[in-house]
Design an enzyme around this catalytic site. Structure first.
Site, PDB file in Angstrom:
ATOM      1  N   SER A  50      43.267  45.357  37.499  1.00 57.07           N
ATOM      2  CA  SER A  50      43.497  44.219  36.516  1.00 57.07           C
ATOM      3  C   SER A  50      43.434  44.967  35.353  1.00 57.07           C
ATOM      4  CB  SER A  50      42.329  43.463  36.647  1.00 57.07           C
ATOM      5  OG  SER A  50      42.377  42.257  35.597  1.00 57.07           O
ATOM      6  N   LYS A  90      47.435  43.613  38.198  1.00 52.66           N
ATOM      7  CA  LYS A  90      47.512  42.362  37.565  1.00 52.66           C
ATOM      8  C   LYS A  90      47.541  42.456  36.272  1.00 52.66           C
ATOM      9  CE  LYS A  90      43.128  39.422  37.430  1.00 52.66           C
ATOM     10  NZ  LYS A  90      42.054  38.982  38.235  1.00 52.66           N
ATOM     11  N   LYS A 135      46.575  40.191  32.629  1.00 54.34           N
ATOM     12  CA  LYS A 135      46.123  39.178  31.911  1.00 54.34           C
ATOM     13  C   LYS A 135      47.146  38.412  30.925  1.00 54.34           C
ATOM     14  CE  LYS A 135      41.818  39.115  33.537  1.00 54.34           C
ATOM     15  NZ  LYS A 135      41.268  37.853  34.257  1.00 54.34           N
ATOM     16  N   ASP A 170      47.293  36.688  35.521  1.00 52.88           N
ATOM     17  CA  ASP A 170      45.981  35.881  35.647  1.00 52.88           C
ATOM     18  C   ASP A 170      45.861  35.227  34.166  1.00 52.88           C
ATOM     19  OD1 ASP A 170      43.542  34.662  35.801  1.00 52.88           O
ATOM     20  OD2 ASP A 170      42.253  36.574  36.288  1.00 52.88           O
ATOM     21  N   GLU A 211      47.458  33.242  38.728  1.00 46.58           N
ATOM     22  CA  GLU A 211      46.155  33.090  38.921  1.00 46.58           C
ATOM     23  C   GLU A 211      45.603  32.095  37.907  1.00 46.58           C
ATOM     24  OE1 GLU A 211      43.998  36.661  39.383  1.00 46.58           O
ATOM     25  OE2 GLU A 211      41.791  35.755  39.235  1.00 46.58           O
ATOM     26  N   ASP A 259      40.906  30.861  40.869  1.00 47.99           N
ATOM     27  CA  ASP A 259      39.921  31.573  40.695  1.00 47.99           C
ATOM     28  C   ASP A 259      38.656  30.913  40.504  1.00 47.99           C
ATOM     29  OD1 ASP A 259      37.716  33.299  39.678  1.00 47.99           O
ATOM     30  OD2 ASP A 259      39.005  34.381  38.413  1.00 47.99           O
ATOM     31  N   LYS A 300      35.458  35.234  44.826  1.00 45.55           N
ATOM     32  CA  LYS A 300      34.390  36.131  44.061  1.00 45.55           C
ATOM     33  C   LYS A 300      33.089  35.563  44.717  1.00 45.55           C
ATOM     34  CE  LYS A 300      36.694  36.684  39.684  1.00 45.55           C
ATOM     35  NZ  LYS A 300      37.012  36.464  38.184  1.00 45.55           N
ATOM     36  N   GLY A 308      37.215  40.582  41.072  1.00 43.89           N
ATOM     37  CA  GLY A 308      36.091  41.307  40.376  1.00 43.89           C
ATOM     38  C   GLY A 308      35.586  40.761  39.169  1.00 43.89           C
TER      39      GLY A 308
HETATM   40  O1  OSB Z   1      39.259  36.332  35.740  1.00 41.73           O
HETATM   41  O2  OSB Z   1      39.452  37.771  37.374  1.00 41.73           O
HETATM   42  C1  OSB Z   1      39.089  37.433  36.351  1.00 41.73           C
HETATM   43  C2  OSB Z   1      36.828  39.972  34.859  1.00 41.73           C
HETATM   44  C3  OSB Z   1      35.865  39.233  34.293  1.00 41.73           C
HETATM   45  C4  OSB Z   1      35.963  37.963  34.257  1.00 41.73           C
HETATM   46  C5  OSB Z   1      37.055  37.374  34.863  1.00 41.73           C
HETATM   47  C6  OSB Z   1      38.078  38.185  35.532  1.00 41.73           C
HETATM   48  C7  OSB Z   1      37.954  39.631  35.265  1.00 41.73           C
HETATM   49  C8  OSB Z   1      38.873  40.432  35.914  1.00 41.73           C
HETATM   50  C9  OSB Z   1      38.309  41.928  36.353  1.00 41.73           C
HETATM   51  O3  OSB Z   1      39.903  40.215  36.366  1.00 41.73           O
HETATM   52  C10 OSB Z   1      38.675  42.449  37.571  1.00 41.73           C
HETATM   53  C11 OSB Z   1      37.729  43.581  37.878  1.00 41.73           C
HETATM   54  O4  OSB Z   1      36.613  43.575  38.109  1.00 41.73           O
HETATM   55  O5  OSB Z   1      38.321  44.616  38.025  1.00 41.73           O
HETATM   56 MG    MG Z   2      40.812  35.620  37.595  1.00 42.62          MG
END
Ligand code: OSB
Ligand code: MG
Length: 364
Positions: free
Chosen positions: A128, A154, A156, A181, A206, A231, A255, A283
């Site tokens: 990510s 992924k 953001k 995401d 996402e 999510d 999660k 994650g």
């Molecule tokens: O939205 O998936 C998310 C990390 C912190 C809070 C929200 C998210 C995330 C990540 C990190 O996308 C994913 C990872 O732990 O590699």
């Molecule tokens: Mg997410």
């Protein structure tokens, strides 16, 4: 209860939050038979969800552990019902349940993966990538991860950082499994703009809209070709079923912290599998403790998409467990030892610890 501070190798920014060092709450359960570890997924600040590390710490101390210790013994399956009078605080509850479950499985000599019903010894994982200051830096970051062997990336996104950066990454990596995401950054008024992402052949988008608005996600799904994955919205197996029935989600990010623990995460998996909805393990920038347990969960048969469970070096220069290393094919091995299957390095743990509190049952 223990608090640790672990600097991230690079700051992680989303539309909602930004963090450059993880402040993590760990729960360690000590019993005559074994010890168990649970990691709280809550982030430093309440920007992903209402929970945050300091708040979760207070809830565990003031409300969860006292309820747990009202009766002398406890099994992992009894944790959720015993804590049910406390509303919400699912990440805090998950940390407690995970620690009890780990202790119980270690005492029984049973790996978490086996207990959950894992069907594989290694799982496909992705990475990510947070918001970056420039498209050039984004391309460089993706290049480096692809060179390391990740086969799914992924990105953001947020308003003003979506179609442009995604187009640029797609141009450089025509065959990469790519997804985005938004962490709730948009509204339905953005639907025609979001439809501009359809041409990039994304695996999913996402959480584009507000977490509590399943009908809006169902409406957006009718306006996009890109599949929607929820999510933040998915807080239980019941909500997962409702979201699927409404057509609000075609894929589910699981999660364990967000749904209250590995047992409920297993039930979310089952609901999705019965409906033919693919799932993947999300994650929360976990340490090796949470990462180990997430790998066990991701080994269940419904996890058909790569998870946000990257190698340890993607997050931390030094972790509290032995580092997880990427295997060929962009995979990570599922730990095979009892419980979560990894040992905590007490030396590192001591160095990164910012506070310890011990809670004991009242003398009987
Ligand atoms: O939205 O998936 C998310 C990390 C912190 C809070 C929200 C998210 C995330 C990540 C990190 O996308 C994913 C990872 O732990 O590699
Ligand atoms: Mg997410």
């Amino acid at each position: 209860m223990r608090r640790i501070g672990l600097p991230l190798v690079s700051p992680f920014r989303t539309s909602a939050s930004g963090v450059d060092s993880r402040d993590v709450l760990l729960v360690r359960v000590i019993t005559p038979e074994a010890e168990g570890w649970g990691e709280c997924a809550a982030m430093n600040e309440p920007l992903y969800s209402p929970e945050y590390t300091e708040g979760a710490h207070a809830v565990v101390r003031e409300h969860l552990v006292p309820r747990l210790l009202q009766q002398p013994d406890v099994e992992a399956t009894e944790v959720e019902p015993r804590l049910a009078p406390v509303k919400g605080h699912l990440m805090a509850k998950a940390a407690v349940e995970s620690a009890v479950l780990d202790a119980e499985l270690r005492a029984a000599g049973l790996p978490l993966a086996t207990y959950l019903g894992a069907t594989t010894g290694a799982v496909a994982v992705g990475v990510s990538v947070g918001l970056t200051p420039s498209v050039g830096q984004l391309i460089t970051a993706v290049e480096n991860y692809v060179a390391e062997g990740y086969q799914r990336v992924k990105l953001k996104i947020e308003s003003g950082w979506d179609v442009g950066p995604v187009a640029a990454v797609r141009r450089q990596f025509p065959d990469l499994a790519l997804q985005v995401d938004a962490n709730e950054a948009y509204t339905l008024a953005d639907s025609s703009h979001l439809a501009d992402l359809d041409e990039f052949n994304l695996v999913m988008i996402e959480q584009p809209l507000a977490a509590d608005d399943l009908p809006a996600h169902a409406e957006l799904a009718r306006r996009l070709r890109t599949p929607i994955c929820l999510d933040e919205s998915i807080t239980s197996a019941r909500v997962a079923r409702q979201a699927i029935e409404l057509g609000a989600t075609a894929i589910v990010n699981i999660k364990p912290g967000r749904v209250g623990g590995y047992l409920e995460a297993h039930r979310v998996h089952d609901v999705c599998r019965e409906s033919g909805v693919p799932v993947w393990c999300g994650g929360m920038l976990e340490t090796g403790i949470g990462r180990a347990a997430n790998l066990a969960l991701a080994a269940l048969p419904g996890f058909t998409l790569p998870g946000d469970i990257s190698a340890s070096r993607r997050y931390f220069a030094r972790d509290v467990t032995a580092p997880f290393e990427l295997l060929p094919g962009g995979r990570l091995a599922v730990p095979s030892g009892p419980g979560i299957g990894v040992e905590v390095d007490e030396e590192v743990l001591t160095e990164v610890t910012t506070g310890v509190e011990r809670l004991r049952p009242a003398p009987s």
